[in-house]
Design a protein around this motif. Structure first.
Motif, PDB file in Angstrom:
ATOM      1  N   GLY A 128     -17.562 -50.886  12.123  1.00 48.74           N
ATOM      2  CA  GLY A 128     -18.890 -51.157  11.575  1.00 48.74           C
ATOM      3  C   GLY A 128     -19.598 -49.877  11.131  1.00 48.74           C
ATOM      4  O   GLY A 128     -19.061 -48.773  11.279  1.00 48.74           O
ATOM      5  N   GLY A 129     -20.805 -50.064  10.607  1.00 49.77           N
ATOM      6  CA  GLY A 129     -21.548 -48.966   9.980  1.00 49.77           C
ATOM      7  C   GLY A 129     -21.723 -47.710  10.835  1.00 49.77           C
ATOM      8  O   GLY A 129     -21.462 -46.592  10.373  1.00 49.77           O
ATOM      9  N   ASP A 154     -20.832 -50.243  18.013  1.00 48.44           N
ATOM     10  CA  ASP A 154     -21.575 -49.229  18.763  1.00 48.44           C
ATOM     11  C   ASP A 154     -21.974 -49.695  20.165  1.00 48.44           C
ATOM     12  O   ASP A 154     -22.735 -49.042  20.845  1.00 48.44           O
ATOM     13  CB  ASP A 154     -22.806 -48.769  17.968  1.00 48.44           C
ATOM     14  CG  ASP A 154     -23.716 -49.926  17.583  1.00 48.44           C
ATOM     15  OD1 ASP A 154     -23.431 -51.083  17.979  1.00 48.44           O
ATOM     16  OD2 ASP A 154     -24.708 -49.675  16.878  1.00 48.44           O
ATOM     17  N   GLY A 179     -19.024 -54.183  23.970  1.00 50.59           N
ATOM     18  CA  GLY A 179     -18.632 -55.580  24.099  1.00 50.59           C
ATOM     19  C   GLY A 179     -19.817 -56.485  23.813  1.00 50.59           C
ATOM     20  O   GLY A 179     -20.874 -56.032  23.342  1.00 50.59           O
ATOM     21  N   TYR A 216     -22.723 -58.857  25.212  1.00 51.06           N
ATOM     22  CA  TYR A 216     -23.553 -58.914  26.415  1.00 51.06           C
ATOM     23  C   TYR A 216     -24.304 -60.245  26.500  1.00 51.06           C
ATOM     24  O   TYR A 216     -24.403 -60.980  25.517  1.00 51.06           O
ATOM     25  CB  TYR A 216     -24.559 -57.751  26.397  1.00 51.06           C
ATOM     26  CG  TYR A 216     -23.979 -56.412  26.795  1.00 51.06           C
ATOM     27  CD1 TYR A 216     -23.067 -55.743  25.980  1.00 51.06           C
ATOM     28  CD2 TYR A 216     -24.350 -55.806  27.999  1.00 51.06           C
ATOM     29  CE1 TYR A 216     -22.542 -54.516  26.346  1.00 51.06           C
ATOM     30  CE2 TYR A 216     -23.834 -54.574  28.376  1.00 51.06           C
ATOM     31  CZ  TYR A 216     -22.924 -53.938  27.550  1.00 51.06           C
ATOM     32  OH  TYR A 216     -22.405 -52.721  27.914  1.00 51.06           O
ATOM     33  N   ASP A 238     -28.921 -58.760  23.808  1.00 51.43           N
ATOM     34  CA  ASP A 238     -28.800 -57.444  23.172  1.00 51.43           C
ATOM     35  C   ASP A 238     -29.121 -56.341  24.188  1.00 51.43           C
ATOM     36  O   ASP A 238     -30.248 -56.253  24.674  1.00 51.43           O
ATOM     37  CB  ASP A 238     -29.771 -57.381  21.997  1.00 51.43           C
ATOM     38  CG  ASP A 238     -29.580 -56.124  21.169  1.00 51.43           C
ATOM     39  OD1 ASP A 238     -28.927 -55.181  21.651  1.00 51.43           O
ATOM     40  OD2 ASP A 238     -30.097 -56.105  20.039  1.00 51.43           O
ATOM     41  N   ARG A 268     -29.792 -53.435  23.801  1.00 55.26           N
ATOM     42  CA  ARG A 268     -30.862 -52.538  23.355  1.00 55.26           C
ATOM     43  C   ARG A 268     -32.237 -53.106  23.661  1.00 55.26           C
ATOM     44  O   ARG A 268     -33.245 -52.408  23.570  1.00 55.26           O
ATOM     45  CB  ARG A 268     -30.753 -52.281  21.851  1.00 55.26           C
ATOM     46  CG  ARG A 268     -29.489 -51.547  21.517  1.00 55.26           C
ATOM     47  CD  ARG A 268     -29.380 -51.210  20.048  1.00 55.26           C
ATOM     48  NE  ARG A 268     -27.989 -50.998  19.720  1.00 55.26           N
ATOM     49  CZ  ARG A 268     -27.266 -49.960  20.133  1.00 55.26           C
ATOM     50  NH1 ARG A 268     -27.841 -49.006  20.843  1.00 55.26           N
ATOM     51  NH2 ARG A 268     -25.994 -49.863  19.824  1.00 55.26           N
ATOM     52  N   ALA A 319     -27.839 -62.940  17.162  1.00 55.94           N
ATOM     53  CA  ALA A 319     -27.092 -61.855  17.817  1.00 55.94           C
ATOM     54  C   ALA A 319     -26.127 -61.251  16.801  1.00 55.94           C
ATOM     55  O   ALA A 319     -25.061 -61.782  16.547  1.00 55.94           O
ATOM     56  CB  ALA A 319     -26.317 -62.389  19.016  1.00 55.94           C
ATOM     57  N   VAL A 365     -24.125 -58.935  16.620  1.00 61.42           N
ATOM     58  CA  VAL A 365     -22.893 -58.236  17.000  1.00 61.42           C
ATOM     59  C   VAL A 365     -21.676 -58.808  16.261  1.00 61.42           C
ATOM     60  O   VAL A 365     -20.730 -58.079  15.956  1.00 61.42           O
ATOM     61  CB  VAL A 365     -22.731 -58.214  18.545  1.00 61.42           C
ATOM     62  CG1 VAL A 365     -22.651 -59.608  19.131  1.00 61.42           C
ATOM     63  CG2 VAL A 365     -21.556 -57.385  18.976  1.00 61.42           C
TER      64      VAL A 365
HETATM   65  P1  ADP Z   1     -21.749 -52.882  13.251  1.00 63.01           P
HETATM   66  O1  ADP Z   1     -22.456 -51.928  12.346  1.00 63.01           O
HETATM   67  O2  ADP Z   1     -20.670 -52.228  14.046  1.00 63.01           O
HETATM   68  O3  ADP Z   1     -21.291 -54.122  12.555  1.00 63.01           O
HETATM   69  P2  ADP Z   1     -24.043 -54.301  14.290  1.00 63.01           P
HETATM   70  O4  ADP Z   1     -25.276 -53.482  14.331  1.00 63.01           O
HETATM   71  O5  ADP Z   1     -23.881 -55.253  13.182  1.00 63.01           O
HETATM   72  O6  ADP Z   1     -22.790 -53.288  14.354  1.00 63.01           O
HETATM   73  O7  ADP Z   1     -23.835 -55.094  15.661  1.00 63.01           O
HETATM   74  C1  ADP Z   1     -23.860 -54.412  16.888  1.00 63.01           C
HETATM   75  C2  ADP Z   1     -25.233 -54.549  17.501  1.00 63.01           C
HETATM   76  O8  ADP Z   1     -25.452 -55.896  17.867  1.00 63.01           O
HETATM   77  C3  ADP Z   1     -25.435 -53.788  18.803  1.00 63.01           C
HETATM   78  O9  ADP Z   1     -25.807 -52.454  18.561  1.00 63.01           O
HETATM   79  C4  ADP Z   1     -26.525 -54.590  19.510  1.00 63.01           C
HETATM   80  O10 ADP Z   1     -27.793 -53.984  19.369  1.00 63.01           O
HETATM   81  C5  ADP Z   1     -26.559 -55.917  18.752  1.00 63.01           C
HETATM   82  N1  ADP Z   1     -26.468 -57.080  19.626  1.00 63.01           N
HETATM   83  C6  ADP Z   1     -27.269 -58.175  19.541  1.00 63.01           C
HETATM   84  N2  ADP Z   1     -26.972 -59.063  20.479  1.00 63.01           N
HETATM   85  C7  ADP Z   1     -25.941 -58.552  21.187  1.00 63.01           C
HETATM   86  C8  ADP Z   1     -25.182 -59.026  22.303  1.00 63.01           C
HETATM   87  N3  ADP Z   1     -25.418 -60.222  22.865  1.00 63.01           N
HETATM   88  N4  ADP Z   1     -24.191 -58.228  22.782  1.00 63.01           N
HETATM   89  C9  ADP Z   1     -23.929 -57.034  22.207  1.00 63.01           C
HETATM   90  N5  ADP Z   1     -24.621 -56.535  21.157  1.00 63.01           N
HETATM   91  C10 ADP Z   1     -25.616 -57.274  20.645  1.00 63.01           C
END
Ligand code: ADP
Ligand code: ASP
Ligand code: MG
Length: 420
Positions: free
Chosen positions: A9-10, A175, A178, A180, A183, A185, A209, A211
């Motif tokens: 991812g980004g 980033d 796994g 969760y 989120d 964060r 979500a 992710v």
């Molecule tokens: P990428 O750029 O790798 O595609 P994203 O920003 O699209 O990453 O997705 C990852 C983000 O998703 C994490 O940084 C987190 O803040 C968010 N996120 C939201 N809900 C969840 C969750 N239930 N478990 C893990 N991450 C989550």
């Protein structure tokens, strides 16, 4: 040769040193005997910047040109990743969507896969290349134009390639380490899950979500792809991260297994529309034609129904949609009113709302989840504006300023920090 799909991812390809870090993970899998299809996103922030440029240039833009601009971010990282691998003596070649070709529908900015022929990439593997680096998020319509798959679409590219090439697994490097309970964060008490059921992840993703993109989970479920989310910044092995899998592979049995939020929602109310057959279709037809993704819908009898000034039966119609579609929604409603298709007194827009949802397959067989949810929000003095439910989720719209508080309160109320 066994084959793996690895998606970065980004943030995992945000600069040259991170691309190198990702390439090292790829090289390790090649050394273990795998052919690898690497799917890359644009460098973090790039797609937002490109979208911003499009919106500044043309607020109600032509989606074909939006796609032409925003797909470019992935082209850069695909080329850089291939070069980085070559520098590490790993034979790699980059692929843009049209070169594969990744055939999609022509719904620009929200295209769907039609087919991914294997021939071109297989031929390169047969020549001795070990890695195909594919630009995520993009495809080619049958009109020959570049398409994109909707935000977060590289996840879906990864799963589609895993299905098309019968990959042993589809690893989504990101980033966080796994999936969760919410989120991590937003809630420090969020707990990492070893496994999550497709249905639950599908629901969590569609409720915000980010992710994983929703469509990627849908495809993985349909084509039985072993889908895993793991960290691109930590050392990882075959057991790292979270596996998205069938319900019967999971031991945990919680009624609620996760909390999702969606920050960028808007609530729109058409005040006093006529209460007669055909009105809902006269409202939601034009919204759909304008490309507005309507989510929750509430129809409630207006107080004004009983006014002397309004003797006919009238109702208020409330719906929610992504905040960046409000301008389109307003225009669609104003046009429908000018054309005499609907009538309303006022269109009230609230752009400061967020949607919070609790999700769990256990809700199919347990009552009382809604009561517990509303009680937890009430205890924090959070007012609920709209409610919607389905078999395995309950969602509410609330003021955006209470979003984080609500997520934490619900995480506590359903004791998600504890293992079941
Ligand atoms: P990428 O750029 O790798 O595609 P994203 O920003 O699209 O990453 O997705 C990852 C983000 O998703 C994490 O940084 C987190 O803040 C968010 N996120 C939201 N809900 C969840 C969750 N239930 N478990 C893990 N991450 C989550
Ligand atoms: N770069 C695209 C986005 O930011 C696709 C992705 O990263 O999955 O939405
Ligand atoms: Mg993403």
């Amino acid at each position: 040769m066994p084959l793996l799909v690895m998606k970065f991812g980004g943030t995992s390809v945000a600069d040259l040193s991170r691309i190198k870090n990702a390439a090292e993970k790829v090289k390790r899998e090649v050394a273990r005997g795998y052919d690898v299809i690497v799917i890359v996103s644009a460098m973090s922030g790039k797609t937002n910047e490109l979208v911003g440029w499009v919106e500044q240039t043309s607020p109600l833009y032509d989606a074909r040109e939006y796609d032409a601009v925003v797909a470019s971010g992935e082209n850069v990282t695909a080329g850089l990743m291939a070069l980085t691998l070559q520098e590490m003596d790993v034979p790699a070649r980059s692929w843009q969507g049209w070169q594969v070709p990744i055939n999609t529908t022509s719904q620009h900015a929200a295209a769907r896969f039609m087919s991914i022929p294997r021939d071109n990439i297989d031929a390169k593997f047969a020549e001795g290349f070990k890695v195909a680096v594919v630009a995520g998020f993009q495809g080619l319509s049958h009109e020959g134009r570049v398409t994109t798959l909707g935000r977060g679409g590289s996840d879906t590219t990864a799963v589609a390639f895993a299905a098309a090439f019968a990959a042993e697994r589809c690893d989504i490097y990101t980033d966080v380490d796994g999936i969760y309970t919410t989120d991590p964060r937003i809630s420090p008490k969020a707990r990492k899950l070893d496994k999550i059921a497709f249905e639950e992840m599908l629901e969590l993703a569609s409720l915000g979500a980010k992710v994983l993109q929703t469509r990627s989970v849908e495809l993985a479920m349909r084509y039985k792809v072993r889908l895993r989310v793991l960290s691109s910044f930590e050392d990882t092995d075959d057991n790292s991260g979270t596996l998205v899998c069938d319900e019967d592979e999971i031991m945990e049995s919680k009624v609620v297994s996760g909390v999702a939020y969606s920050r960028d929602e808007a609530k729109l109310t058409l005040v006093t529309v006529e209460d007669r057959p055909g009105v809902a279709s006269a409202i939601f037809g034009p919204l759909s034609e304008a490309g507005v993704n309507v989510d929750m819908i509430v129809q409630n009898i207006s107080e004004k129904d009983y006014d002397e000034a309004h003797p006919g039966a009238v109702t208020d119609m409330t719906f929610s949609c992504p905040v960046n579609q409000v301008a389109r929604a307003k225009k669609a409603m104003e046009d429908a009113r000018s054309a005499g298709k609907i009538n309303y007194e006022d269109l009230v827009v609230d752009t400061d709302v967020a949607k919070i949802s609790v999700v769990g397959i256990g809700m199919r067989s347990h009552a009382g989840v809604a009561a517990r949810m509303f009680e937890a929000l009430a205890a924090e003095n959070i007012n609920i504006k709209v409610i919607s439910t389905s078999e395995i989720k309950i969602s509410v719209l609330i003021d955006r300023k209470y979003m984080e508080l609500a997520v934490q309160a619900l995480h506590d109320a359903f004791e998600l920090e504890k293992v079941a």
